[in-house]
Motif scaffolding. Structure first.
Motif, mmCIF file in Angstrom:
data_model
loop_
_atom_site.group_PDB
_atom_site.id
_atom_site.type_symbol
_atom_site.label_atom_id
_atom_site.label_comp_id
_atom_site.label_asym_id
_atom_site.label_seq_id
_atom_site.Cartn_x
_atom_site.Cartn_y
_atom_site.Cartn_z
ATOM 1 N N UNK A 41 0.868 -1.142 -0.043
ATOM 2 C CA UNK A 41 -0.164 -0.079 0.110
ATOM 3 C C UNK A 41 0.927 1.313 0.019
ATOM 4 N N UNK A 42 2.027 1.101 -0.331
ATOM 5 C CA UNK A 42 3.183 2.212 -0.025
ATOM 6 C C UNK A 42 2.488 3.537 -1.048
ATOM 7 N N UNK A 43 2.314 3.384 -2.262
ATOM 8 C CA UNK A 43 1.719 4.491 -3.154
ATOM 9 C C UNK A 43 0.597 4.874 -2.698
ATOM 10 N N UNK A 44 -0.444 4.090 -2.200
ATOM 11 C CA UNK A 44 -1.660 4.536 -1.980
ATOM 12 C C UNK A 44 -1.615 5.045 -0.606
ATOM 13 N N UNK A 45 -0.559 4.917 0.387
ATOM 14 C CA UNK A 45 -0.572 5.610 1.587
ATOM 15 C C UNK A 45 0.151 6.806 1.330
ATOM 16 N N UNK A 46 1.049 7.015 0.760
ATOM 17 C CA UNK A 46 1.715 8.070 0.184
ATOM 18 C C UNK A 46 0.710 9.016 -0.447
ATOM 19 N N UNK A 47 -0.339 8.588 -1.175
ATOM 20 C CA UNK A 47 -1.163 9.525 -1.789
ATOM 21 C C UNK A 47 -2.177 10.141 -0.680
ATOM 22 N N UNK A 48 -2.720 9.003 0.023
ATOM 23 C CA UNK A 48 -3.551 9.290 1.170
ATOM 24 C C UNK A 48 -3.079 10.217 1.954
ATOM 25 N N UNK A 49 -1.892 10.198 2.615
ATOM 26 C CA UNK A 49 -1.573 10.986 3.674
ATOM 27 C C UNK A 49 -1.399 12.208 3.027
ATOM 28 N N UNK A 50 -0.828 12.532 1.976
ATOM 29 C CA UNK A 50 -0.624 13.851 1.329
ATOM 30 C C UNK A 50 -1.950 14.701 1.120
ATOM 31 N N UNK A 51 -2.759 14.047 0.709
ATOM 32 C CA UNK A 51 -3.920 14.644 0.338
ATOM 33 C C UNK A 51 -4.973 14.928 1.689
ATOM 34 N N UNK A 52 -4.913 13.997 2.752
ATOM 35 C CA UNK A 52 -5.498 14.207 3.895
ATOM 36 C C UNK A 52 -4.753 15.318 4.759
ATOM 37 N N UNK A 53 -3.444 15.267 4.735
ATOM 38 C CA UNK A 53 -2.671 16.191 5.712
ATOM 39 C C UNK A 53 -2.880 17.607 4.826
ATOM 40 N N UNK A 54 -2.821 17.760 3.524
ATOM 41 C CA UNK A 54 -3.198 19.024 2.721
ATOM 42 C C UNK A 54 -4.603 19.465 3.111
ATOM 43 N N UNK A 55 -5.685 18.593 3.143
ATOM 44 C CA UNK A 55 -6.929 18.999 3.484
ATOM 45 C C UNK A 55 -6.975 19.587 4.810
ATOM 46 N N UNK A 56 -6.280 18.925 5.701
ATOM 47 C CA UNK A 56 -6.180 19.451 7.154
ATOM 48 C C UNK A 56 -5.384 20.802 7.241
ATOM 49 N N UNK A 57 -4.534 21.038 6.386
ATOM 50 C CA UNK A 57 -3.747 22.646 6.296
ATOM 51 C C UNK A 57 -4.663 23.400 5.813
ATOM 52 N N UNK A 58 -5.390 23.093 4.672
ATOM 53 C CA UNK A 58 -6.412 23.947 4.048
ATOM 54 C C UNK A 58 -7.539 24.373 5.192
ATOM 55 N N UNK A 59 -8.087 23.404 5.916
ATOM 56 C CA UNK A 59 -8.921 23.918 6.897
ATOM 57 C C UNK A 59 -8.590 24.970 7.830
ATOM 58 N N UNK A 60 -7.193 24.849 8.198
ATOM 59 C CA UNK A 60 -6.469 25.780 9.102
ATOM 60 C C UNK A 60 -6.506 26.966 8.174
ATOM 61 N N UNK A 61 -5.879 26.806 7.182
ATOM 62 C CA UNK A 61 -6.256 28.260 5.860
ATOM 63 C C UNK A 61 -7.528 28.770 5.942
ATOM 64 N N UNK A 62 -8.709 28.007 5.997
ATOM 65 C CA UNK A 62 -9.896 28.561 5.764
ATOM 66 C C UNK A 62 -10.265 29.247 7.420
ATOM 67 N N UNK A 63 -9.799 28.657 8.312
ATOM 68 C CA UNK A 63 -9.997 29.260 9.671
ATOM 69 C C UNK A 63 -9.548 30.786 9.588
ATOM 70 N N UNK A 64 -8.064 30.571 9.349
ATOM 71 C CA UNK A 64 -7.522 31.981 9.201
ATOM 72 C C UNK A 64 -8.375 32.982 8.326
ATOM 73 N N UNK A 65 -8.796 32.504 7.268
ATOM 74 C CA UNK A 65 -9.581 33.464 6.195
ATOM 75 C C UNK A 65 -10.463 33.886 6.778
ATOM 76 N N UNK A 66 -11.515 33.279 7.701
ATOM 77 C CA UNK A 66 -12.482 33.543 8.381
ATOM 78 C C UNK A 66 -12.363 34.677 9.480
#
Length: 133
Positions: A41-66
């Motif tokens: 699952x190495x490639x799937x894990x890399x993609x999953x972790x990157x997408x989910x971690x980026x989504x979490x970072x963007x949620x913090x971006x959105x909080x800052x934007x609010x």
């Protein structure tokens, strides 16, 4: 894909998302565990972790934007100087969340923020995978 694969990747996604929010925690150990226990699952894990971690970072971006817009403090000035490129460092413990929030407060272009954030976070997970290989 087996149910156990989906559970492993789902747990990784949750860990990676929460680690990138203002909540304390890290996803590196979960990522390393998935790689160790399920190397197929190495490639799937890399993609999953990157997408989910980026989504979490963007949620913090959105909080800052609010937040109401305010004058640039010295801390915000550094992010303003470097712009969305500063978010390549959004994976760094302690300062990463602040960078994401500052980008939101400064109303930086969300697409550029998303791209630089994903690059930095993806490279971090790729480095972990490489180190464990």
């Amino acid at each position: 894909m087996l149910n156990s694969d989906l559970v492993a990747l789902g747990g990784l996604a949750l860990s990676a998302f929460l680690a990138a929010t203002l909540l304390p925690g890290g996803s590196e150990a979960v990522f390393a565990g998935v790689l160790a226990l399920r190397p197929e699952l190495s490639f799937a894990a890399l993609v999953t972790a990157t997408l989910a971690n980026t989504a979490g970072g963007m949620s913090t971006y959105l909080l800052g934007r609010l937040l109401p817009r305010k004058e640039a403090t010295p801390r915000l000035a550094a992010v303003r100087r470097w712009g969305s490129l500063a978010l390549v460092l959004s994976w760094v413990p302690l300062i990463g969340d602040a960078l994401c929030a500052a980008a939101g407060v400064l109303r930086l272009n969300w697409i550029a923020c998303l791209a630089w954030m994903a690059l930095g976070k993806g490279l971090r997970y790729a480095a972990i995978a490489w180190a464990l290989a």
